[in-house]
Write an enzyme that holds these catalytic residues in place. Structure first.
Site, PDB file in Angstrom:
ATOM      1  N   ILE A 165       0.869  -1.169   0.000  1.00 50.36           N
ATOM      2  CA  ILE A 165       0.000   0.000   0.000  1.00 50.36           C
ATOM      3  C   ILE A 165       0.911   1.225   0.000  1.00 50.36           C
ATOM      4  O   ILE A 165       2.053   1.158   0.441  1.00 50.36           O
ATOM      5  CB  ILE A 165      -0.995   0.029   1.189  1.00 50.36           C
ATOM      6  CG1 ILE A 165      -0.277  -0.100   2.532  1.00 50.36           C
ATOM      7  CG2 ILE A 165      -2.035  -1.057   1.043  1.00 50.36           C
ATOM      8  CD1 ILE A 165      -1.230  -0.033   3.718  1.00 50.36           C
ATOM      9  N   ASP A 166       0.414   2.324  -0.520  1.00 47.95           N
ATOM     10  CA  ASP A 166       1.241   3.505  -0.693  1.00 47.95           C
ATOM     11  C   ASP A 166       1.758   4.051   0.635  1.00 47.95           C
ATOM     12  O   ASP A 166       1.150   3.849   1.686  1.00 47.95           O
ATOM     13  CB  ASP A 166       0.450   4.611  -1.406  1.00 47.95           C
ATOM     14  CG  ASP A 166      -0.030   4.191  -2.779  1.00 47.95           C
ATOM     15  OD1 ASP A 166       0.655   3.364  -3.412  1.00 47.95           O
ATOM     16  OD2 ASP A 166      -1.089   4.688  -3.210  1.00 47.95           O
ATOM     17  N   LYS A 167       2.849   4.784   0.559  1.00 50.88           N
ATOM     18  CA  LYS A 167       3.468   5.392   1.738  1.00 50.88           C
ATOM     19  C   LYS A 167       2.457   6.169   2.575  1.00 50.88           C
ATOM     20  O   LYS A 167       2.410   6.050   3.797  1.00 50.88           O
ATOM     21  CB  LYS A 167       4.600   6.308   1.286  1.00 50.88           C
ATOM     22  CG  LYS A 167       5.176   7.234   2.345  1.00 50.88           C
ATOM     23  CD  LYS A 167       6.305   8.064   1.767  1.00 50.88           C
ATOM     24  CE  LYS A 167       6.766   9.160   2.707  1.00 50.88           C
ATOM     25  NZ  LYS A 167       5.833  10.301   2.734  1.00 50.88           N
TER      26      LYS A 167
ATOM     27  N   ARG B  33      -6.830   5.673  -6.038  1.00 51.38           N
ATOM     28  CA  ARG B  33      -6.547   7.105  -6.198  1.00 51.38           C
ATOM     29  C   ARG B  33      -6.754   7.542  -7.647  1.00 51.38           C
ATOM     30  O   ARG B  33      -7.357   8.594  -7.916  1.00 51.38           O
ATOM     31  CB  ARG B  33      -5.129   7.400  -5.733  1.00 51.38           C
ATOM     32  CG  ARG B  33      -4.884   7.075  -4.261  1.00 51.38           C
ATOM     33  CD  ARG B  33      -3.407   7.034  -3.918  1.00 51.38           C
ATOM     34  NE  ARG B  33      -2.773   8.324  -4.134  1.00 51.38           N
ATOM     35  CZ  ARG B  33      -1.449   8.501  -4.086  1.00 51.38           C
ATOM     36  NH1 ARG B  33      -0.646   7.475  -3.871  1.00 51.38           N
ATOM     37  NH2 ARG B  33      -0.955   9.700  -4.279  1.00 51.38           N
TER      38      ARG B  33
END
Length: 301
Positions: free
Chosen positions: A138-140, A238
């Site tokens: 998962i993204d930062k 996103r």
């Protein structure tokens, strides 16, 4: 990394070789793939070509990826929220502002560094030195659940569920604007942005991407949604929400800044994770409560 082979389809007709590779191997940068072409690691119909070579339908593109330098990733005593752990896997509730694995500019202070300290008995080695145990990411600046494999067998089992879309991964997000439909499916292919290489985008030649959206609550100018993934493309939720006209609040890569909310990232939380346990073959299910930043945002809107 090994060898890969692709067959050009009709919608690839007329694009450059380097552009084609970017659409097929989005985990790599364009400069890296151009380097592979320059070093004759890429063949089109068994012939060496240049970056600007034009692809035609039916072409067979073979790629022998350049091996990365061997790196030593250090174990670091970084606190992490362990939701579940046994001899085969770990389920972690990742906070915002924590990178999952080392990469250029982030060789320390990642979740992998923390896991190497915590799981002293080791992690699976399938993804090599840089990404030990990492099955999915998962993204930062996205918070929430992800599963990490301790053994190679567990990793293969979990990766198979991921590729077959049988792993349950659900998110909650706050998006801009009012979504009128109670439920909708966004089915739009995602690939690397043609100009801004740090971004992904909905593009005709991208890989299939499907996100299912359910409205949980409508506010004056925002909507709280439940999002579930049928595919797992980079930045998928996103990108799809920005494409739909309802970008995720706080997502400065795919929308305008919203400083008044004082967010440190996008309001996107992986709150639900379910899969078949690789050892017991029983379905396991985990939930992570909304973190404080998310609860505070809901109060503000």
């Amino acid at each position: 990394m090994g060898k890969k082979q692709f067959k050009a389809e009709e919608h690839h007709d007329g694009i450059r070789l380097d552009q084609f590779l970017v659409t097929q191997m989005e985990e790599h940068s364009r400069s890296f793939l151009q380097k592979c072409i320059k070093e004759h690691k890429v063949l089109v119909n068994d012939r060496i070509q240049k970056n600007r070579h034009v692809i035609k339908k039916g072409d067979i593109i073979s790629v022998d990826l350049v091996e990365p330098e061997e790196l030593q990733v250090e174990a670091e005593n970084i606190p992490i929220d362990i939701v579940y752990e046994d001899d085969f896997l770990v389920v972690v509730n990742k906070p915002q502002n924590l990178v999952v694995h080392p990469s250029a500019g982030h060789w320390q202070g990642t979740l992998v560094n923390a896991l190497l300290f915590h799981c002293k008995e080791g992690l699976s080695g399938i993804n090599g030195i840089i990404r030990p145990g990492i099955v999915h990411r998962i993204d930062k600046d996205t918070s929430g659940l992800l599963v990490v494999a301790k053994t190679d067998q567990a990793h293969k089992h979990l990766a198979k569920q991921l590729s077959e879309h049988t792993m349950l991964r659900s998110y909650k997000a706050v998006v801009r604007g009012i979504i009128e439909e109670d439920e909708l499916k966004i089915d739009a292919p995602i690939g690397r942005h043609k100009v801004q290489r740090k971004k992904m985008a909905v593009v005709k030649e991208g890989k299939p991407a499907i996100t299912n959206i359910k409205v949980l609550q409508r506010y004056k100018n925002h909507t709280l949604i439940h999002a579930s993934l049928e595919t797992g493309r980079t930045h998928q939720i996103r990108v799809h929400m920005a494409y739909s006209g309802h970008p995720v609040v706080g997502d400065e890569l795919y929308s305008r800044p919203e400083k008044h909310f004082n967010l440190k990232g996008q309001a996107l939380h992986a709150y639900e994770l379910g899969f078949v346990h690789p050892e017991t073959n029983k379905l396991v299910h985990f939930n992570a409560p909304l973190p404080p930043y998310f609860e505070a945002l809901l109060k503000m809107i």
